[in-house]
Design a protein around this motif. Sequence first.
Motif, short mmCIF file in Angstrom:
data_model
loop_
_atom_site.label_atom_id
_atom_site.label_comp_id
_atom_site.label_asym_id
_atom_site.label_seq_id
_atom_site.Cartn_x
_atom_site.Cartn_y
_atom_site.Cartn_z
N SER A 141 1.28 -5.62 -12.14
CA SER A 141 2.49 -5.93 -11.17
C SER A 141 1.85 -5.72 -9.41
O SER A 141 2.38 -6.29 -8.77
CB SER A 141 3.81 -5.14 -11.06
OG SER A 141 4.52 -5.00 -12.26
N HIS A 142 0.79 -5.09 -9.52
CA HIS A 142 0.10 -4.89 -8.16
C HIS A 142 -0.98 -5.83 -7.74
O HIS A 142 -1.96 -5.74 -8.63
CB HIS A 142 -0.30 -3.43 -8.17
CG HIS A 142 -0.33 -3.00 -6.60
ND1 HIS A 142 -1.34 -3.44 -5.76
CD2 HIS A 142 0.48 -2.30 -5.69
CE1 HIS A 142 -1.07 -2.97 -4.44
NE2 HIS A 142 -0.10 -2.19 -4.56
N PRO A 143 -0.65 -6.51 -6.74
CA PRO A 143 -2.20 -7.65 -6.20
C PRO A 143 -3.35 -6.73 -6.15
O PRO A 143 -4.54 -7.74 -6.18
CB PRO A 143 -1.47 -8.07 -5.11
CG PRO A 143 -0.44 -7.12 -4.32
CD PRO A 143 0.14 -6.45 -5.55
N ASN A 144 -3.54 -5.62 -5.87
CA ASN A 144 -4.62 -5.10 -5.48
C ASN A 144 -5.42 -4.46 -6.62
O ASN A 144 -6.59 -3.80 -6.53
CB ASN A 144 -4.61 -4.06 -4.29
CG ASN A 144 -4.38 -4.69 -2.98
OD1 ASN A 144 -4.28 -5.85 -2.87
ND2 ASN A 144 -4.07 -3.84 -1.92
N LEU A 145 -4.31 -4.55 -7.70
CA LEU A 145 -5.35 -3.61 -9.00
C LEU A 145 -5.95 -4.63 -10.01
O LEU A 145 -4.96 -5.40 -10.36
CB LEU A 145 -3.93 -2.71 -9.80
CG LEU A 145 -3.71 -1.79 -8.85
CD1 LEU A 145 -2.49 -1.00 -9.53
CD2 LEU A 145 -4.31 -1.00 -8.07
N LYS A 146 -7.14 -4.71 -10.04
CA LYS A 146 -7.78 -5.52 -10.76
C LYS A 146 -7.83 -5.20 -12.46
O LYS A 146 -8.29 -4.07 -12.79
CB LYS A 146 -9.19 -5.74 -10.36
CG LYS A 146 -9.99 -7.08 -11.06
CD LYS A 146 -11.36 -7.24 -10.42
CE LYS A 146 -12.07 -8.38 -11.34
NZ LYS A 146 -13.35 -8.71 -10.36
N SER A 147 -7.55 -6.09 -13.47
CA SER A 147 -7.66 -5.58 -14.66
C SER A 147 -8.71 -6.51 -15.64
O SER A 147 -8.95 -7.38 -15.36
CB SER A 147 -6.00 -5.81 -15.38
OG SER A 147 -5.75 -7.26 -15.23
#
Length: 520
Positions: free
Chosen positions: A48-54
């Motif tokens: 859900s968070h744009p700065n967290l890359k998965s």
Amino acid sequence: MSLKSQQVIEANKAFIKTFAYECDALGISEFCVAPGSRSTSLALAVASHPNLKSYIHFDERSLAFMALGIAKVTQKPVALICSSGTALANFLPAVIEASQSNIPLLLFTADRPPELLGNFANQSIQQQNIFQDYIRHYVNIPPPDSGINEAYLKTRLDFAHYCSKIPGNEGPVHVNCQFREPFSVEPLDMEPNLTSPFVKHIDSKQLDAISLAGKGLVVIGKLQGENEQTAVKNWLADQNCYIIADVLSCLKGQLGTYEIQQYESADFLDGLKLRWVVHLGSFTVSKQLNIYLAKADLPYYRIHPSVKTYNEFNRSQIEVHGYLEEALNFLSVDNDKICPVSYQQAFSFDEQLYLEFLISIDHQCPVFVGNSTMVRALNSMKIIHKGQYYANRGASGIDGNISTAIGLLSQINKPSIALLGDLSFLHDIGALALLTKLELPPVLFIVTNNGGGGIFQKLPIATNQKHFEEFFFTPHKQNLVDIAKSFGLKVKEINQLNEFKTSINSWLEESTHTMIQINL
């Protein structure tokens, strides 16, 4: 859906938001995620968070080694997420390699709630501290609910992140997160985070200059020896601020015009219009001061030599880990408008008249202070004896006080004093046998005897007349005088102050192991 189920969903949703935003604030940007049900909240936080890359992969063992490779290049903590059960066991090979190679990893593992552990519930194992010696830190996060607020979660995440990257000891950290069903499954739209971490952990070697503007308060807890005491005293000589020194700082009553030595409630600090607080060293004895510091909405700097975190109130703060002597070089106070604080009446204790005399004479003896009433009574007074004070305030128990005092005496090699309550004395009475086995300078045990646990008389439970005496005050009816004599101590039993003065002076002249019992 029941109200309870909806409350669980809302609590899980709050966890998702807090977790995602705090990870972003910490700069944790790379997440290796294995799919699973129990880890729904952790996965949705990343999604859900744009700065967290998965990076998503079904094989936890492979995923963990991929995280290891990323961290080798970035030299920043990389996060791993998995479900409960055997899923996290597959992290172990990569965790071992990361530990041996000093590579920072953050292991966020989902777990069943407490009521589903230890009873063979599906996909539940004992996950707590499963990686044992191969991690730098472990923390268990209870299931989200109204009692686990976001400050609690943030402080745990911030310290876990710090532990993974301590210079010279980088490595894996395990954060085990328990969740109840039902989970929050709706998509959440989050904006990039513009805030700093809730708690900013800094190594003193990486500290930049800090100028503290306006009126402020320096709180001094227990310090580690005379070098720290000298460093703090010298630094304060050039600063213009209010000061509260704990008795175990060994500086109380020695710090000049702006030192606040006595108070009944710390709420008077509101009237000083403080703009910052610097807390040097470890905990303070005063409950009133601790309550004030917990609720004070001020920039808060906590400086101590431990790699542990001192944040008992889960407050937002800048926490500096390292030598005080080193950190104080980077701190300065920019303020020239300050007025002395008028005297305030402190809490009264039955022991105070005797303690006031003891600290007024220049006996040059180190003092060990027992827990419960004795250390609180001493801390509530103006301390003018310039000596070393010791106490077991790590866990604040009443056990082992005599043994600790004798251990100190064996190394200090000069006459010493131990201030103990009757229950503390009884709790460790067998340790007096050490005095007959060791060649030690004389020790004086000053024991206040009120026939039981007097500290409980100051607590709300004292109003419960039916159960108070038996379950809390616990009268012991032991003859401490005869017990002390059986161990070869010279014993003096007193009932008033003039007798106490005579007994102290006699001990200073006679130099023999002695117990003075003060009947209260």
